[in-house]
Design a protein around this motif. Structure first.
Motif, PDB file in Angstrom:
ATOM      1  N   LEU A  97       0.841  -1.185   0.000  1.00  0.00           N
ATOM      2  CA  LEU A  97       0.000   0.000   0.000  1.00  0.00           C
ATOM      3  C   LEU A  97       0.878   1.238   0.000  1.00  0.00           C
ATOM      4  N   GLU A  98       0.675   2.127  -0.975  1.00  0.00           N
ATOM      5  CA  GLU A  98       1.321   3.437  -0.951  1.00  0.00           C
ATOM      6  C   GLU A  98       0.576   4.327   0.032  1.00  0.00           C
ATOM      7  N   ALA A  99       1.330   5.095   0.817  1.00  0.00           N
ATOM      8  CA  ALA A  99       0.686   5.962   1.800  1.00  0.00           C
ATOM      9  C   ALA A  99       1.567   7.165   2.088  1.00  0.00           C
ATOM     10  N   ASN A 100       0.938   8.262   2.460  1.00  0.00           N
ATOM     11  CA  ASN A 100       1.666   9.423   2.963  1.00  0.00           C
ATOM     12  C   ASN A 100       1.833   9.298   4.467  1.00  0.00           C
ATOM     13  N   PRO A 101       2.894   9.852   5.038  1.00  0.00           N
ATOM     14  CA  PRO A 101       3.111   9.728   6.485  1.00  0.00           C
ATOM     15  C   PRO A 101       1.931  10.187   7.328  1.00  0.00           C
ATOM     16  N   ASP A 102       1.257  11.256   6.902  1.00  0.00           N
ATOM     17  CA  ASP A 102       0.164  11.785   7.721  1.00  0.00           C
ATOM     18  C   ASP A 102      -1.092  10.921   7.680  1.00  0.00           C
ATOM     19  N   ASP A 103      -1.131   9.910   6.796  1.00  0.00           N
ATOM     20  CA  ASP A 103      -2.275   8.994   6.761  1.00  0.00           C
ATOM     21  C   ASP A 103      -2.119   7.832   7.743  1.00  0.00           C
ATOM     22  N   LEU A 104      -0.891   7.606   8.206  1.00  0.00           N
ATOM     23  CA  LEU A 104      -0.595   6.374   8.931  1.00  0.00           C
ATOM     24  C   LEU A 104      -0.786   6.531  10.435  1.00  0.00           C
ATOM     25  N   ASN A 105      -2.028   6.754  10.831  1.00  0.00           N
ATOM     26  CA  ASN A 105      -2.314   6.794  12.268  1.00  0.00           C
ATOM     27  C   ASN A 105      -2.484   5.365  12.790  1.00  0.00           C
ATOM     28  N   ALA A 106      -2.529   5.227  14.098  1.00  0.00           N
ATOM     29  CA  ALA A 106      -2.526   3.907  14.719  1.00  0.00           C
ATOM     30  C   ALA A 106      -3.722   3.059  14.294  1.00  0.00           C
ATOM     31  N   SER A 107      -4.913   3.641  14.256  1.00  0.00           N
ATOM     32  CA  SER A 107      -6.104   2.853  13.923  1.00  0.00           C
ATOM     33  C   SER A 107      -6.059   2.357  12.479  1.00  0.00           C
ATOM     34  N   PHE A 108      -5.583   3.212  11.562  1.00  0.00           N
ATOM     35  CA  PHE A 108      -5.490   2.807  10.160  1.00  0.00           C
ATOM     36  C   PHE A 108      -4.448   1.693   9.993  1.00  0.00           C
ATOM     37  N   LEU A 109      -3.316   1.814  10.667  1.00  0.00           N
ATOM     38  CA  LEU A 109      -2.279   0.785  10.576  1.00  0.00           C
ATOM     39  C   LEU A 109      -2.783  -0.559  11.091  1.00  0.00           C
ATOM     40  N   LYS A 110      -3.511  -0.525  12.190  1.00  0.00           N
ATOM     41  CA  LYS A 110      -4.059  -1.760  12.740  1.00  0.00           C
ATOM     42  C   LYS A 110      -5.018  -2.414  11.750  1.00  0.00           C
ATOM     43  N   GLU A 111      -5.846  -1.591  11.118  1.00  0.00           N
ATOM     44  CA  GLU A 111      -6.844  -2.114  10.184  1.00  0.00           C
ATOM     45  C   GLU A 111      -6.198  -2.702   8.933  1.00  0.00           C
ATOM     46  N   ILE A 112      -5.209  -2.009   8.370  1.00  0.00           N
ATOM     47  CA  ILE A 112      -4.597  -2.537   7.137  1.00  0.00           C
ATOM     48  C   ILE A 112      -3.775  -3.784   7.423  1.00  0.00           C
ATOM     49  N   LYS A 113      -3.198  -3.865   8.606  1.00  0.00           N
ATOM     50  CA  LYS A 113      -2.481  -5.091   8.987  1.00  0.00           C
ATOM     51  C   LYS A 113      -3.471  -6.254   9.047  1.00  0.00           C
ATOM     52  N   ASN A 114      -4.646  -6.017   9.595  1.00  0.00           N
ATOM     53  CA  ASN A 114      -5.652  -7.071   9.754  1.00  0.00           C
ATOM     54  C   ASN A 114      -6.212  -7.565   8.425  1.00  0.00           C
ATOM     55  N   ILE A 115      -6.220  -6.706   7.392  1.00  0.00           N
ATOM     56  CA  ILE A 115      -6.759  -7.144   6.093  1.00  0.00           C
ATOM     57  C   ILE A 115      -5.687  -7.760   5.199  1.00  0.00           C
ATOM     58  N   GLY A 116      -4.434  -7.798   5.675  1.00  0.00           N
ATOM     59  CA  GLY A 116      -3.403  -8.511   4.929  1.00  0.00           C
ATOM     60  C   GLY A 116      -2.312  -7.673   4.303  1.00  0.00           C
ATOM     61  N   ILE A 117      -2.397  -6.345   4.384  1.00  0.00           N
ATOM     62  CA  ILE A 117      -1.299  -5.520   3.852  1.00  0.00           C
ATOM     63  C   ILE A 117      -0.019  -5.874   4.602  1.00  0.00           C
ATOM     64  N   ASN A 118       1.029  -6.235   3.863  1.00  0.00           N
ATOM     65  CA  ASN A 118       2.283  -6.624   4.516  1.00  0.00           C
ATOM     66  C   ASN A 118       3.487  -5.816   4.057  1.00  0.00           C
ATOM     67  N   ARG A 119       3.231  -4.788   3.236  1.00  0.00           N
ATOM     68  CA  ARG A 119       4.323  -3.919   2.784  1.00  0.00           C
ATOM     69  C   ARG A 119       3.775  -2.507   2.606  1.00  0.00           C
ATOM     70  N   LEU A 120       4.531  -1.528   3.063  1.00  0.00           N
ATOM     71  CA  LEU A 120       4.161  -0.127   2.907  1.00  0.00           C
ATOM     72  C   LEU A 120       5.200   0.586   2.052  1.00  0.00           C
ATOM     73  N   SER A 121       4.718   1.438   1.160  1.00  0.00           N
ATOM     74  CA  SER A 121       5.577   2.353   0.417  1.00  0.00           C
ATOM     75  C   SER A 121       5.199   3.760   0.863  1.00  0.00           C
ATOM     76  N   ILE A 122       6.063   4.382   1.650  1.00  0.00           N
ATOM     77  CA  ILE A 122       5.726   5.642   2.310  1.00  0.00           C
ATOM     78  C   ILE A 122       6.371   6.813   1.572  1.00  0.00           C
ATOM     79  N   GLY A 123       5.541   7.806   1.229  1.00  0.00           N
ATOM     80  CA  GLY A 123       6.020   8.975   0.476  1.00  0.00           C
ATOM     81  C   GLY A 123       6.689  10.003   1.382  1.00  0.00           C
ATOM     82  N   THR A 124       7.781   9.614   1.976  1.00  0.00           N
ATOM     83  CA  THR A 124       8.477  10.468   2.950  1.00  0.00           C
ATOM     84  C   THR A 124       9.102  11.691   2.287  1.00  0.00           C
TER      85      THR A 124
END
Length: 345
Positions: A60-87
């Motif tokens: 999943l591509e994501a910006n740093p400001d999108d990656l709050n704790a609740s969103f991270l927990k949810e995407i982990k639970n649905i199977g996302i196993n790699r992040l591409s962060i637009g730092t």
């Protein structure tokens, strides 16, 4: 939008000959604006039509400001196993210049937070050669990658597109134009520094530790088939047909509601395929597979190709190793130009 994406899957899944896949990539924009449950439904839809390999890469591509704790927990639970962060950078001046919404502290904290949720397969995007940056700052950006134990980096020189805000600022002399010599130095420092710290420089702009190379992007560079779903998404049949969806969301949704694919297509001629195979292959550490290349084109084209590379091999700009045509790494910064010299027109 979600219903349209699912509809497109139903209409196009048969286009992929290989029904066993090893990567699914949510990117080409900011897919992290989707709710996690929507991303999960798209994953489920893909799994209806394709068999996922056991070591499936779900990015999943994501910006740093999108990656709050609740969103991270949810995407982990649905199977996302790699992040591409637009730092892009860990420095405020760079982020402001590039009009990024996140701060330098958010850039760092988002990575740590993702790791706390067990998402350790992280790729970070970095931009080098900004007029707001110095070589010392660039070294600190790269040192931060090592400190944070990030296993993959995608890094690009800052380029200025015509008629953009940055282009206007340069014309008004508010900022300096990017310095190519500085970008060249930054590129080679990055390459050596990351290799010293255990990274493979496996494509001009991509560095990964062993077992952390991008499976998805590697399929592009190896000229494999792929299917793109959603607005602006591109597809390739692995042979001679490329297609892309309309970029306009409204047109995309309307077309699918009428059971019409929102697609434009291009059939590559022999010259196109020849040029693309060279351009893509010469950007990688592996280079161009000469056996495959020679089996893909006419004897006349291969004869012209063999003549065109001779002087570059003598000059050390190209080399052949293990039946692969490779640009030596010291010339990688000019790889696109070297490949273009070999093109058929």
């Amino acid at each position: 939008m979600l219903s349209s994406i699912i509809k497109e899957f139903s209409l196009r899944h048969q286009e992929l000959e290989n029904k066993k896949i090893d990567s699914l990539y949510f990117g080409g924009g900011t897919p992290s604006i989707l709710e996690a449950k929507e991303i999960g439904k798209i994953i489920d839809e893909a799994n209806r039509y394709f068999e996922f390999n056991p070591d499936m890469e779900l990015t999943l591509e994501a910006n740093p400001d999108d990656l709050n704790a609740s969103f991270l927990k949810e995407i982990k639970n649905i199977g996302i196993n790699r992040l591409s962060i637009g730092t892009q950078s860990f420095f405020e001046d760079d982020l402001k210049l590039m009009n990024r919404a996140h701060t330098a502290s958010e850039a760092e904290s988002s990575i740590k937070r993702a790791q706390d949720f067990g998402l350790e397969n992280i790729s970070v995007d970095l931009i080098y050669g900004s007029p707001t940056s110095t070589m010392e700052q660039w070294k600190q950006n790269l040192a931060k990658i090592i400190e944070l134990q990030v296993p993959h980096v995608s890094s690009y020189a800052l380029t200025i597109e015509s008629k953009t805000i940055l282009d206007n600022w340069i014309n008004q002399q508010k900022i300096k134009s990017p310095d190519e010599a500085f970008q060249n130095d930054a590129f080679f420092y990055m390459s050596e520094f990351l290799k010293e710290n255990g990274f493979d420089h496996y494509e001009i702009s991509n560095f990964g530790k062993p077992n952390f190379h991008s499976k998805h992007n590697s399929s592009y560079w190896e000229y494999k088939e792929y299917l793109g779903i959603g607005p602006s998404a591109h597809s390739y049949d692995g042979k001679n047909l490329r297609s892309w969806n309309v970029a306009n969301n409204t047109k995309y949704i309307k077309s699918l509601s009428e059971n019409q694919l929102p697609i434009e297509r291009e059939e590559l001629n022999e010259n196109d395929r020849y040029n693309e195979m060279l351009m893509i292959g010469l950007r990688t550490q592996k280079g161009v597979d000469l056996m495959r290349f020679k089996n893909s084109f006419s004897s006349e084209m291969i004869s012209a190709f063999e003549n065109s590379i001779q002087q570059k091999i003598k000059d050390g700009i190209l080399k052949i190793e293990n039946n692969r045509l490779i640009i030596p790494e010291q010339h990688w910064f000019m790889a696109d130009g070297i490949a273009a010299d070999l093109f058929l027109v």
